[in-house]
Design an enzyme around this catalytic site. Structure first.
Site, PDB file in Angstrom:
ATOM      1  N   ASP A  11       0.822  -1.068  -0.026  1.00  0.00           N
ATOM      2  CA  ASP A  11      -0.050   0.049  -0.013  1.00  0.00           C
ATOM      3  C   ASP A  11       1.027   1.048  -0.088  1.00  0.00           C
ATOM      4  OD1 ASP A  11      -1.639   2.016   0.559  1.00  0.00           O
ATOM      5  OD2 ASP A  11      -2.676   1.078   1.964  1.00  0.00           O
ATOM      6  N   TYR A 228       1.336  -8.597  18.328  1.00  0.00           N
ATOM      7  CA  TYR A 228       0.173  -8.492  16.993  1.00  0.00           C
ATOM      8  C   TYR A 228       0.648  -7.284  16.154  1.00  0.00           C
ATOM      9  CZ  TYR A 228      -4.107  -8.039  14.473  1.00  0.00           C
ATOM     10  OH  TYR A 228      -4.960  -7.888  13.589  1.00  0.00           O
ATOM     11  N   LYS A 231      -3.183  -6.258  10.523  1.00  0.00           N
ATOM     12  CA  LYS A 231      -3.559  -6.850   9.176  1.00  0.00           C
ATOM     13  C   LYS A 231      -2.532  -6.618   8.155  1.00  0.00           C
ATOM     14  CE  LYS A 231      -7.311  -7.749  11.422  1.00  0.00           C
ATOM     15  NZ  LYS A 231      -6.701  -6.975  12.724  1.00  0.00           N
TER      16      LYS A 231
HETATM   17 MG    MG Z   1      -4.967  -2.506   1.784  1.00  0.00          MG
HETATM   18 MG    MG Z   2      -4.305   1.528   3.188  1.00  0.00          MG
END
Ligand code: MG
Ligand code: MG
Ligand code: F6R
Length: 388
Positions: A11, A228, A231
């Site tokens: 990203d 953690y 994502k």
């Molecule tokens: Mg994404």
């Molecule tokens: Mg993003």
């Protein structure tokens, strides 16, 4: 002749929030890969996007974890991020976590799925790319594809698949791997991968000859084990046909839009909706989580295709069901189980809220003494009072 497929994604910023990659950043990455193809570093490539993730699909002869190929991907992402910065795109450069590239993009921010094999006379593959979810989102569909005879007829009736498959599973918290055999150890396998936030399928091999069958991008989770890491919108490569599951068996699990972790602020359960490239953008509540499937033939290392496999009315019902599930889940608002449990949320204010209320909690045994009188007097307990 051995060929390697590398799918590397990052990203690097997107337009109008976390919605969609800008075409100019795709063009910037394409220029870098086109030059590498001209020089012969890679054989072929396809650049695309799903939601706010820029996707580089490359073929080459340099094997898995090649510093040259990872360096090339890094270069493409950096050039794309420069364009993102010029255009003032949102979260420009977000996954390029380090300025110093040291030979491998793993752990830096980009996600990686790579496999090397000897090309068959005809080599069909499916590349899956998802946005607003995590690698464990592939656990359920990969189980169905490679271990469930109610999904994959070939497990029962194709002699080349009848022995089953081996599943390599990563324990994200401990940073450890275990290999489990299907069908013999199905229940052990399910006991692990039914917790997709912790146990993630990384690779699958065909048992009779150890041929690689599937790989998922879990690298980042692996390297930051013990805490953690949030994502990481995942990608996967699956080989199809002639002793592997048929393309139709590989797509079949996605007719059920199962619940995955991610969606808004990486902190909610939502349905994984199969979509075409045209619809590979995130809108409603920054989602719902979406997945694209591209089919290619790999021919002498060249990528013939793609075909946009979910661009098909055969998946309309899955999409419709996904909308209904989205409606149903959304109506829970900030309540679990729509919102993820505290240990899996990407954003949380809980520590601050607890800190603020620290002095206003009273022991249950002191209820009569502290709380009841306050409620009688219809007074709010203020932070100045303490109960010890
Ligand atoms: Mg994404
Ligand atoms: Mg993003
Ligand atoms: C989830 C995601 C988005 C953002 C949300 C808030 O993976 O990318 O749902 O979390 O749009 O983004 P910020 O905090 O950047 O405003």
């Amino acid at each position: 002749r051995r060929v390697t497929i590398s799918v590397i994604k990052a990203d690097i910023g997107s337009i109008a929030g976390h919605h969609k990659v800008h075409p100019d950043t795709i063009a910037a990455a394409t220029r870098v890969l086109a030059e590498a193809k001209r020089k012969g570093t890679i054989i072929d490539f396809y650049v695309t996007h799903v939601g706010d993730d820029l996707q580089l699909i490359m073929t080459h002869r340099k094997g898995v974890d090649s510093p040259e190929i990872h360096g090339l991907a890094w270069e493409a992402f950096k050039k794309a991020a420069e364009v993102a910065k010029e255009l003032g795109l949102y979260a420009a450069g977000q996954d390029l976590l380090s300025d110093a590239f040291s030979g491998n993009v793993r752990g830096l921010g980009p996600g990686v799925a790579e496999m090397e094999f000897v090309e068959r006379p005809s080599e069909p593959i499916v590349v899956f790319m998802a946005d607003k979810t995590e690698p464990g989102a592939f656990n359920l569909p990969l189980y169905r594809i490679f271990a469930d005879p109610f999904n994959t007829a070939g497990l029962v009736i194709d002699p080349r698949m009848h022995d089953g498959f081996k599943f390599e599973v990563l324990d994200v918290l401990e940073g450890k791997y275990v290999v489990l055999n299907a069908p013999e150890e199905l229940y052990d396998l399910l006991a692990l991968i039914g917790t997709p936030s912790r146990y993630v399928i990384k690779r699958i091999y065909r048992k009779r000859d150890n041929e690689i069958a599937a790989v998922v991008s879990v690298e980042r989770l692996n390297l930051i084990a013990g805490r953690y890491v949030g994502k990481d919108d995942p990608v996967a490569i699956v080989r199809a046909q002639s002793g592997f599951p048929a393309v139709g068996e590989i797509l079949e699990p996605f007719s059920f839009p199962h619940l995955v972790a991610g969606w808004m602020r990486g902190s909610h359960w939502g349905p994984l909706m199969p979509v075409s490239l045209r619809d590979a953008k995130c809108t409603r509540f920054d989602g719902p989580p979406r997945i694209v499937a591209l089919g290619f033939q790999v021919t002498k290392g060249k990528l013939i295709g793609p075909v946009d496999l979910f661009d098909d009315p055969a998946f309309d019902e899955a999409r419709r069901l996904a909308q209904q599930i989205a409606d149903y889940m959304r109506r829970h608002g900030p309540f679990m189980p729509h919102r993820l449990g505290p240990e899996e949320m990407e954003y949380t204010t809980l520590p601050q809220v607890l800190e603020k209320l620290k002095n206003r909690f009273a022991e249950a045994k002191d209820y009569e003494k502290y709380i009841k009188p306050k409620i009688k007097k219809s007074e709010l307990l203020t932070g100045e009072e303490t109960h010890d």
